[in-house]
Design a protein around this motif. Structure first.
Motif, PDB file in Angstrom:
ATOM      1  N   GLY A 464       7.210-172.878  16.900  1.00 48.84           N
ATOM      2  CA  GLY A 464       7.939-173.052  18.166  1.00 48.84           C
ATOM      3  C   GLY A 464       7.058-172.766  19.362  1.00 48.84           C
ATOM      4  O   GLY A 464       5.843-172.958  19.312  1.00 48.84           O
ATOM      5  N   VAL A 465       7.696-172.275  20.442  1.00 52.33           N
ATOM      6  CA  VAL A 465       6.932-171.990  21.655  1.00 52.33           C
ATOM      7  C   VAL A 465       6.155-170.690  21.437  1.00 52.33           C
ATOM      8  O   VAL A 465       6.719-169.698  20.975  1.00 52.33           O
ATOM      9  N   LEU A 466       4.861-170.714  21.754  1.00 56.31           N
ATOM     10  CA  LEU A 466       4.029-169.537  21.507  1.00 56.31           C
ATOM     11  C   LEU A 466       4.304-168.461  22.554  1.00 56.31           C
ATOM     12  O   LEU A 466       4.664-168.771  23.695  1.00 56.31           O
ATOM     13  N   LEU A 467       4.099-167.222  22.146  1.00 56.00           N
ATOM     14  CA  LEU A 467       4.249-166.105  23.084  1.00 56.00           C
ATOM     15  C   LEU A 467       2.920-165.886  23.803  1.00 56.00           C
ATOM     16  O   LEU A 467       1.871-166.294  23.304  1.00 56.00           O
ATOM     17  N   PRO A 468       2.942-165.227  24.962  1.00 60.41           N
ATOM     18  CA  PRO A 468       1.661-164.887  25.585  1.00 60.41           C
ATOM     19  C   PRO A 468       1.052-163.669  24.886  1.00 60.41           C
ATOM     20  O   PRO A 468       1.777-162.816  24.383  1.00 60.41           O
ATOM     21  N   ASN A 469      -0.293-163.614  24.875  1.00 58.47           N
ATOM     22  CA  ASN A 469      -0.980-162.448  24.314  1.00 58.47           C
ATOM     23  C   ASN A 469      -0.691-161.190  25.106  1.00 58.47           C
ATOM     24  O   ASN A 469      -0.649-160.095  24.581  1.00 58.47           O
ATOM     25  N   ASN A 470      -0.548-161.382  26.431  1.00 56.13           N
ATOM     26  CA  ASN A 470      -0.372-160.233  27.326  1.00 56.13           C
ATOM     27  C   ASN A 470       0.637-160.616  28.397  1.00 56.13           C
ATOM     28  O   ASN A 470       0.744-161.792  28.764  1.00 56.13           O
ATOM     29  N   ASP A 471       1.374-159.637  28.888  1.00 58.72           N
ATOM     30  CA  ASP A 471       2.297-159.928  29.986  1.00 58.72           C
ATOM     31  C   ASP A 471       1.491-159.990  31.288  1.00 58.72           C
ATOM     32  O   ASP A 471       0.353-159.501  31.330  1.00 58.72           O
ATOM     33  N   VAL A 472       2.024-160.613  32.321  1.00 58.68           N
ATOM     34  CA  VAL A 472       1.309-160.648  33.604  1.00 58.68           C
ATOM     35  C   VAL A 472       2.186-160.024  34.697  1.00 58.68           C
ATOM     36  O   VAL A 472       3.414-160.111  34.650  1.00 58.68           O
ATOM     37  N   HIS A 473       1.521-159.401  35.657  1.00 57.57           N
ATOM     38  CA  HIS A 473       2.250-158.796  36.774  1.00 57.57           C
ATOM     39  C   HIS A 473       2.415-159.819  37.882  1.00 57.57           C
ATOM     40  O   HIS A 473       1.499-160.584  38.162  1.00 57.57           O
ATOM     41  N   PHE A 474       3.591-159.801  38.510  1.00 61.35           N
ATOM     42  CA  PHE A 474       3.778-160.688  39.664  1.00 61.35           C
ATOM     43  C   PHE A 474       4.500-159.925  40.760  1.00 61.35           C
ATOM     44  O   PHE A 474       5.107-158.874  40.507  1.00 61.35           O
ATOM     45  N   ARG A 475       4.382-160.442  41.982  1.00 59.52           N
ATOM     46  CA  ARG A 475       5.051-159.815  43.117  1.00 59.52           C
ATOM     47  C   ARG A 475       6.172-160.720  43.577  1.00 59.52           C
ATOM     48  O   ARG A 475       6.013-161.940  43.597  1.00 59.52           O
ATOM     49  N   TYR A 476       7.299-160.143  43.921  1.00 58.58           N
ATOM     50  CA  TYR A 476       8.393-160.967  44.432  1.00 58.58           C
ATOM     51  C   TYR A 476       9.172-160.231  45.512  1.00 58.58           C
ATOM     52  O   TYR A 476       9.264-159.003  45.496  1.00 58.58           O
ATOM     53  N   ARG A 477       9.665-160.997  46.488  1.00 52.96           N
ATOM     54  CA  ARG A 477      10.525-160.389  47.509  1.00 52.96           C
ATOM     55  C   ARG A 477      11.549-161.444  47.944  1.00 52.96           C
ATOM     56  O   ARG A 477      11.309-162.657  47.822  1.00 52.96           O
ATOM     57  N   LEU A 478      12.668-160.963  48.456  1.00 47.38           N
ATOM     58  CA  LEU A 478      13.725-161.887  48.884  1.00 47.38           C
ATOM     59  C   LEU A 478      13.202-162.789  49.986  1.00 47.38           C
ATOM     60  O   LEU A 478      12.565-162.315  50.929  1.00 47.38           O
ATOM     61  N   ARG A 479      13.474-164.069  49.877  1.00 50.06           N
ATOM     62  CA  ARG A 479      13.037-165.013  50.910  1.00 50.06           C
ATOM     63  C   ARG A 479      13.987-164.958  52.089  1.00 50.06           C
ATOM     64  O   ARG A 479      15.199-164.817  51.916  1.00 50.06           O
ATOM     65  N   LYS A 480      13.429-165.090  53.258  1.00 46.84           N
ATOM     66  CA  LYS A 480      14.298-165.164  54.439  1.00 46.84           C
ATOM     67  C   LYS A 480      14.591-166.641  54.661  1.00 46.84           C
ATOM     68  O   LYS A 480      13.671-167.419  54.914  1.00 46.84           O
ATOM     69  N   VAL A 481      15.833-167.064  54.456  1.00 43.93           N
ATOM     70  CA  VAL A 481      16.163-168.483  54.698  1.00 43.93           C
ATOM     71  C   VAL A 481      17.116-168.592  55.869  1.00 43.93           C
ATOM     72  O   VAL A 481      18.083-167.848  55.937  1.00 43.93           O
TER      73      VAL A 481
END
Ligand code: HEM
Length: 481
Positions: A464-481
């Protein structure tokens, strides 16, 4: 005995036979280490069709995608369920379906798959939208303020797991979310790590705590618990009714069937969501086009979007998001590795193309391994690169891909093929689209700098779909719309 140990000899008309030097094991170890590399090397050496002895089985690999339509057509002599009906029960812990004890069950289960498609996809998609919105709103849209850091796989997994669970199985009568979801998820992940070993038929008692964990997962779905849930999908309701018709099925057996369906519905979808999010967030120019497409659609539909409001995207609206769909398909091309397996029902001559055929013997496994096609530079230029618009041409969906100057009937096969194709594929695509839409509408997103790229863990190659070897960090913040 010597003959059994040495295995068989190649007969006239049969493909080249590669046995390996260890009796029984054959080439299993090499194949298991890196199936894609193994097959590429053997293709170079032996041609498009060859037979390999893997763990006592003879597997004939068809590696030329121009031959796929012929193989997929020969369903009468090539059965899929003979394989899955043997492997799935031992993996998920229910009794074999085909043993005369449950007459008609297998056919009825198959018929129930219709409830994931056609008209039935509409209520399922609507319910999923509501559940995704609920989880996003309560867990991620509450607090205002700056950037937050998240682990991308964990983020995708927890949201998709819970929202899919609520959509398929329903919610408690008195609350909107189940308590103990994090424990269930934790058990699911532990089981999932062992999944390739279980599929390889390693006895569960040799796998540490896996048996106890599987029992806990199964117990979650005992009929007396499920009867206290509301808003259950038609699909799962139908399956529960079906199981009730068989006195020979114990409550734990019914529960194990439900658990197997949880795995089918999340096991691939969660990593597929991760890869789609990862590729978009790591390609800001693609993310920008997809986000714009989404805003244009909302404007066209007269929706005045703002981040304090819930958003609803219908099945028809999702169908119009072509760049989004192309991005998801492109990430499936890069991350999926599902082997399509058929078992020969008799000795016969398998037609490969207009000129060629190959003799196969009863019980042999015929395998298609679409990852080779997905990464073929002749079909997909620069195949290792994510190109979000690879499946787009002049503003519409691109369906023409060529090999040796001939148009391919099959060029993207993450969901299998022919009569055994994944019945949840339309639902899966919609779920992933919905998740990404909410993500792009509500958040600004960035990859954290200075970390290694996510790479594919090959340990479930073919499954099936392969898993990643390692997780990755990401940044997120609420968008001002
Ligand atoms: C079978 C892939 C999501 C339900 C399969 C097969 C593949 C697959 C490769 C085997 C087909 C074959 O060998 O020909 C995927 C992927 C998914 C996904 C890549 C997500 C990205 C789902 C979802 C559901 C689902 C969301 C249910 C809600 C099933 C079932 C089967 C199946 C029930 C067994 C069909 C049978 O026994 O004939 N899937 N699947 N899948 N899938 Fe999926």
């Amino acid at each position: 005995v010597l003959c059994v140990l040495r295995g068989r000899k190649r007969r006239a008309g049969e493909p080249p036979l590669i046995k390996g030097w260890i009796p029984y094991v054959g080439k299993a170890l090499e194949f298991g280490k890196d199936a894609h590399k193994f097959l590429e090397e053997h293709k170079k050496k032996y041609g498009d069709v060859f037979t390999v002895r893997i763990a006592g089985k003879y597997m004939t690999f068809i590696t030329d995608p121009l031959m796929y339509p012929n193989i997929i057509k020969q369903g009468r002599q090539l059965d899929f369920h003979e394989f899955s009906d043997k492997v799935a029960p031992v993996t998920f812990g229910y009794p074999p379906v085909i043993n005369g004890k449950y007459p008609g069950l297998s056919e009825q289960v198959k018929r129930s798959f219709n409830l994931l498609q056609g008209d039935k996809l509409t209520p399922l998609t609507e319910s999923m939208m509501g559940n995704l919105m609920l989880v996003f709103r309560q867990d991620h849209l509450q607090e205002e303020g700056g950037w937050k850091i998240g682990n991308m796989f964990e983020f995708c997994f927890s949201i998709m797991f819970e929202a899919t669970f609520l959509t398929m199985y329903g919610r408690p009568l008195s609350t909107r979310r189940h308590s103990g979801m994090d424990v269930l998820m934790d058990h699911f992940i532990k089981f999932d790590t062992m999944f390739p070993l279980l599929i390889a038929q390693i006895p569960i008692r040799l796998l540490g705590r896996t048996k106890a964990i599987r029992e806990k997962l199964i117990n979650y779905f005992l009929p007396n618990k499920m009867s206290c849930w509301s808003n259950t999908s038609q699909f799962i309701k139908r399956r529960s009714e079906l199981f009730e018709q068989y006195d020979a099925l114990r409550d734990v057996d019914k529960a194990a069937h439900h658990f197997a369906m949880l795995w089918a519905s999340v096991g691939n979808t969660a990593p597929a969501t991760f890869w789609a999010m990862y590729y978009l967030v790591s390609h800001p120019e693609a993310l920008q086009v997809v986000r714009q497409e989404l805003h244009d659609l909302l404007t066209l539909s007269g929706v005045d979007f703002s981040s304090d409001k819930d958003v609803m995207l219908s099945r028809e609206q999702l169908e119009k998001l072509l760049y989004l769909e192309s991005s998801i398909n492109e990430s499936l091309r890069l991350s999926s590795s599902s082997m399509n397996i058929r078992v020969a029902q008799e000795d016969f001559s398998l037609r490969l193309d207009a000129e060629r055929s190959a003799s196969v013997r009863k019980g042999d496994i015929i395998a298609l391994y679409p990852q080779i096609m997905h990464l073929d530079p002749e079909i997909y230029e620069d195949p290792e690169t994510f190109r979000f618009d690879r499946y787009m041409q002049d503003g519409t969906v691109k369906t023409e891909f060529y090999k040796d100057g001939q148009k391919l009937k099959y060029y993207l096969m993450p969901f299998g093929s022919g009569s055994t194709m994944c019945p949840g594929r339309h639902f899966a695509l919609n779920e992933i689209k919905q998740f990404l839409c909410l993500l792009l509408l509500y958040f600004d997103l960035e990859l954290e700098e200075g970390q290694t790229r996510a790479t594919l863990d090959p340990s479930r190659a073919g499954l099936g779909v392969l898993l990643p070897n390692n997780d990755v960090h990401f940044r997120y913040r609420l968008r001002k719309v």
